[in-house]
Design a protein around this motif. Structure first.
Motif, mmCIF file in Angstrom:
data_model
loop_
_atom_site.group_PDB
_atom_site.id
_atom_site.type_symbol
_atom_site.label_atom_id
_atom_site.label_comp_id
_atom_site.label_asym_id
_atom_site.label_seq_id
_atom_site.Cartn_x
_atom_site.Cartn_y
_atom_site.Cartn_z
ATOM 1 N N GLY A 222 56.307 -28.229 -8.768
ATOM 2 C CA GLY A 222 57.549 -27.483 -8.616
ATOM 3 C C GLY A 222 57.456 -26.288 -7.688
ATOM 4 N N PHE A 223 56.255 -25.953 -7.193
ATOM 5 C CA PHE A 223 56.114 -24.800 -6.300
ATOM 6 C C PHE A 223 56.659 -25.145 -4.925
ATOM 7 N N ARG A 224 57.575 -24.304 -4.428
ATOM 8 C CA ARG A 224 58.146 -24.484 -3.090
ATOM 9 C C ARG A 224 58.072 -23.147 -2.358
ATOM 10 N N VAL A 225 57.693 -23.189 -1.089
ATOM 11 C CA VAL A 225 57.532 -21.939 -0.346
ATOM 12 C C VAL A 225 58.857 -21.185 -0.240
ATOM 13 N N GLU A 226 59.986 -21.884 -0.179
ATOM 14 C CA GLU A 226 61.269 -21.205 -0.051
ATOM 15 C C GLU A 226 61.667 -20.454 -1.319
ATOM 16 N N ASP A 227 60.982 -20.726 -2.434
ATOM 17 C CA ASP A 227 61.295 -20.029 -3.685
ATOM 18 C C ASP A 227 60.497 -18.744 -3.867
ATOM 19 N N VAL A 228 59.481 -18.528 -3.024
ATOM 20 C CA VAL A 228 58.565 -17.409 -3.248
ATOM 21 C C VAL A 228 59.267 -16.059 -3.095
ATOM 22 N N LEU A 229 59.975 -15.862 -1.993
ATOM 23 C CA LEU A 229 60.617 -14.570 -1.761
ATOM 24 C C LEU A 229 61.644 -14.235 -2.849
ATOM 25 N N PRO A 230 62.559 -15.148 -3.211
ATOM 26 C CA PRO A 230 63.483 -14.823 -4.314
ATOM 27 C C PRO A 230 62.777 -14.537 -5.633
ATOM 28 N N ARG A 231 61.686 -15.244 -5.900
ATOM 29 C CA ARG A 231 60.961 -15.021 -7.159
ATOM 30 C C ARG A 231 60.313 -13.644 -7.172
ATOM 31 N N LEU A 232 59.761 -13.218 -6.052
ATOM 32 C CA LEU A 232 59.152 -11.886 -5.992
ATOM 33 C C LEU A 232 60.210 -10.812 -6.211
ATOM 34 N N ALA A 233 61.388 -10.982 -5.587
ATOM 35 C CA ALA A 233 62.468 -10.014 -5.773
ATOM 36 C C ALA A 233 62.911 -9.971 -7.233
ATOM 37 N N GLU A 234 62.983 -11.135 -7.865
ATOM 38 C CA GLU A 234 63.375 -11.201 -9.280
ATOM 39 C C GLU A 234 62.375 -10.455 -10.162
ATOM 40 N N GLU A 235 61.091 -10.662 -9.917
ATOM 41 C CA GLU A 235 60.058 -9.985 -10.717
ATOM 42 C C GLU A 235 60.109 -8.476 -10.516
ATOM 43 N N ALA A 236 60.346 -8.032 -9.283
ATOM 44 C CA ALA A 236 60.431 -6.595 -9.017
ATOM 45 C C ALA A 236 61.637 -5.984 -9.723
ATOM 46 N N GLU A 237 62.770 -6.670 -9.679
ATOM 47 C CA GLU A 237 63.962 -6.189 -10.389
ATOM 48 C C GLU A 237 63.690 -6.048 -11.882
ATOM 49 N N LEU A 238 63.042 -7.039 -12.457
ATOM 50 C CA LEU A 238 62.747 -7.012 -13.895
ATOM 51 C C LEU A 238 61.867 -5.817 -14.248
ATOM 52 N N LEU A 239 60.859 -5.543 -13.421
ATOM 53 C CA LEU A 239 59.986 -4.396 -13.670
ATOM 54 C C LEU A 239 60.769 -3.085 -13.636
ATOM 55 N N ILE A 240 61.674 -2.948 -12.675
ATOM 56 C CA ILE A 240 62.465 -1.719 -12.566
ATOM 57 C C ILE A 240 63.414 -1.600 -13.753
ATOM 58 N N ASP A 241 64.029 -2.717 -14.166
ATOM 59 C CA ASP A 241 64.908 -2.678 -15.341
ATOM 60 C C ASP A 241 64.137 -2.250 -16.582
ATOM 61 N N GLN A 242 62.907 -2.729 -16.728
ATOM 62 C CA GLN A 242 62.087 -2.369 -17.885
ATOM 63 C C GLN A 242 61.650 -0.915 -17.849
ATOM 64 N N GLN A 243 61.596 -0.335 -16.647
ATOM 65 C CA GLN A 243 61.160 1.051 -16.514
ATOM 66 C C GLN A 243 62.224 2.035 -16.967
ATOM 67 N N ALA A 244 63.480 1.629 -16.916
ATOM 68 C CA ALA A 244 64.580 2.531 -17.283
ATOM 69 C C ALA A 244 64.382 3.054 -18.697
ATOM 70 N N GLY A 245 64.505 4.345 -18.862
ATOM 71 C CA GLY A 245 64.362 4.970 -20.170
ATOM 72 C C GLY A 245 62.954 5.384 -20.527
ATOM 73 N N ARG A 246 61.965 5.005 -19.747
ATOM 74 C CA ARG A 246 60.584 5.426 -20.014
ATOM 75 C C ARG A 246 60.351 6.829 -19.470
ATOM 76 N N ASP A 247 59.444 7.543 -20.094
ATOM 77 C CA ASP A 247 59.143 8.910 -19.663
ATOM 78 C C ASP A 247 58.210 8.942 -18.457
ATOM 79 N N GLU A 248 57.219 8.040 -18.429
ATOM 80 C CA GLU A 248 56.219 8.114 -17.368
ATOM 81 C C GLU A 248 56.778 7.537 -16.066
ATOM 82 N N PRO A 249 56.362 8.095 -14.927
ATOM 83 C CA PRO A 249 56.783 7.554 -13.631
ATOM 84 C C PRO A 249 56.093 6.222 -13.358
ATOM 85 N N PHE A 250 56.583 5.486 -12.374
ATOM 86 C CA PHE A 250 55.984 4.192 -12.059
ATOM 87 C C PHE A 250 55.724 4.069 -10.566
ATOM 88 N N PHE A 251 54.760 3.211 -10.247
ATOM 89 C CA PHE A 251 54.416 2.851 -8.869
ATOM 90 C C PHE A 251 54.566 1.352 -8.736
#
Length: 496
Positions: A219-248
């Motif tokens: 099921g791995f397709r090269v055209e899916d890589v960029l959207p998947r990376l963006a999705e994972e980054a969005e999820l990390l930022i959403d999870q960071q909301a409300g936390r006290d510590e800063p993130f990198f």
């Protein structure tokens, strides 16, 4: 006892307040995007880049920024450690998808530095700095001696060591190396997400879709890589909301590197490559939107740049003193057909010692610190991230990390310079150049990379006055011996 408890409480509250004031830091690193691809750098660009252009409007755009190398792996090393990669065992070329770790386990990194300052750290994207893969006998995979390995002899159930989690990142999601290198699968933390057990034959059928022989996950397709990376980054930022510590968040994208794999063909006026750049810009936009909706934008430093110059460029060398006519290539014909130059008017492409090989877009948005809509001509190398972050959080560098790094904080805040007066450039084939002021000395002849002639035997070198000749058309090596001698001595000093 009450007095002691009150003092402890005040100290704790003070530390929490200090952490809250530290900015979140997001670094988005495009792969092979040229200096002239974003419209904020080349108005004639035929590629819409609204999100890069938004950062330029809301932050500071640098016009003289350079990757420490003209190819992938060494630039990533330099960005994270603040050291030139040629100080390591990697003095030319790049790692493949199964190379051992390039970052020494005792080496400090931007991620470790921020961890010491209380940050949560995450890497999402193309790693390409090696990790310990084991073969089916349980032995570590060695450094390759030629070509890209398929990886059909790798034990994909073994835990991965020496990668992002061992150099300061709390989490990692992404791919091992470039989009055209095996293994064709996603990695999460220390594991392969799905075992790659489907053979992939080598394919160089056209200039867009070539892959090295290897194995892929179902099921791995090269055209899916960029959207998947963006999705994972969005999820990390959403999870960071409300936390006290800063993130990198370190987000080294796998695009617009080959294979060109847009999911929205026709979104630019520069063909499939232009469409892939547009989608790279969209991935940045998803990160910016996630920061906006979570109320994090005002306290987040966002840096966008590229790991080297663009590949999709054609430059006629008949005007150059040491060149000759450029050969016709499929890529050159494609670029000419669409009339889009990835590196604008700069000479050369990715891998070359010429400016097109290593001058990159570099935009920083830091609300309240970097004035919006400003431009800087300060000389910058991507190794400068380390010292910049160290000054922002007030943390000391460790070991030799940061030895090739200068803090950009004074430049961003409009109160001075970084102190950088020179920069060393390095090509894919290991050719050196040094820049000081407008002078650029190349310690060899030829491009040192992809553009022919790659290397010209014999004595001599190249000297260009970039102030008068930014396209590097007139070699002054034989007519300015004093300048050559001074720059040769400076390069020797830096290398030693």
């Amino acid at each position: 006892m009450r007095r002691w408890y009150a003092t402890l409480l005040l100290l704790s509250l003070s530390a929490a307040g200090a952490r809250a004031q530290l900015p979140n830091i997001v670094v988005v690193l495009a792969d092979d995007m040229g200096w002239g691809d974003p419209q904020s750098y080349q108005p004639a660009s035929k590629i819409p880049t609204p999100n890069i252009d938004r950062l330029a409007r809301e932050g500071m755009r640098f016009t003289d920024a350079h990757s420490p190398s003209a190819v992938c792996t060494p630039t990533r090393y330099g960005l994270l450690t603040g050291r030139y990669s040629w100080r390591t065992s990697l003095t030319s070329g790049v790692l493949d998808g199964f190379g051992p770790p390039l970052i020494d386990p005792q080496q400090d990194t931007v991620a470790l530095l921020l961890t010491r300052s209380g940050y949560r750290t995450a890497a999402v994207g193309k790693w390409h700095l090696g990790m310990h893969w084991l073969d089916k006998r349980g032995d570590p995979m060695p450094r390759r001696t030629g070509g890209f390995r398929p990886g059909d002899d790798v034990d994909y159930t073994a835990e991965l060591r020496g990668g992002p989690l061992d150099v300061g990142f709390d989490t990692f999601f992404g791919i091992s190396a470039s989009l055209d290198m095996s293994p064709y699968c996603f990695l999460r933390n220390r594991s392969v997400e799905m075992i790659p057990d489907i053979p992939v034959p080598a394919s160089r059928a056209d200039i867009f879709s070539g892959l090295a022989a290897g194995v892929r996950s179902r099921g791995f397709r090269v055209e899916d890589v960029l959207p998947r990376l963006a999705e994972e980054a969005e999820l990390l930022i959403d999870q960071q909301a409300g936390r006290d510590e800063p993130f990198f968040l370190y987000m080294p994208l796998a695009s617009p590197h080959l294979p060109v794999a847009p999911v929205l063909p026709g979104s630019s006026r520069a063909g499939l490559y232009g469409d892939f750049v547009f989608e790279t810009d969209r991935a940045l936009g998803r990160v910016l939107e996630a920061l906006d909706r979570n109320g994090l934008s005002a306290n987040t430093l966002v840096l966008f740049t590229s790991d080297n110059g663009g590949l999709w460029h054609w430059w006629d060398f008949r005007a150059a003193d040491d060149g000759g006519a450029a050969p016709r290539t499929a890529r050159g014909d494609y670029v000419r057909g669409y009339g889009h130059q990835s590196n604008a008017t700069l000479r050369g492409t990715k891998a070359d010692i010429f400016e097109g090989g290593h001058r990159v877009p570099f935009v920083v948005r830091w609300p309240g610190e970097a004035a919006a809509g400003t431009t800087s001509d300060a000389l910058v190398v991507l190794t400068d991230l380390y010292a910049t972050v160290a000054e922002i959080v007030g943390t000391e560098a460790q070991g030799t990390s940061g030895q090739d790094s200068h803090s950009l904080v004074p430049v961003l805040q409009g109160r001075g310079s970084s102190g950088r007066t020179s920069a060393v450039h390095h090509s894919a084939r290991g050719m050196f150049a040094i820049r000081q002021g407008d002078w650029k000395l190349v310690a060899g002849r030829g491009s040192g990379g992809f553009t022919v002639p790659r290397e010209i035997d014999g004595p001599g070198g190249q000297l260009y006055d970039l102030g008068a000749d930014p396209q590097e058309t007139k070699n002054l090596y034989d007519t300015r011996p004093k300048v050559v001698a001074e720059l040769e001595e400076l390069l020797r000093a830096v290398r030693q």
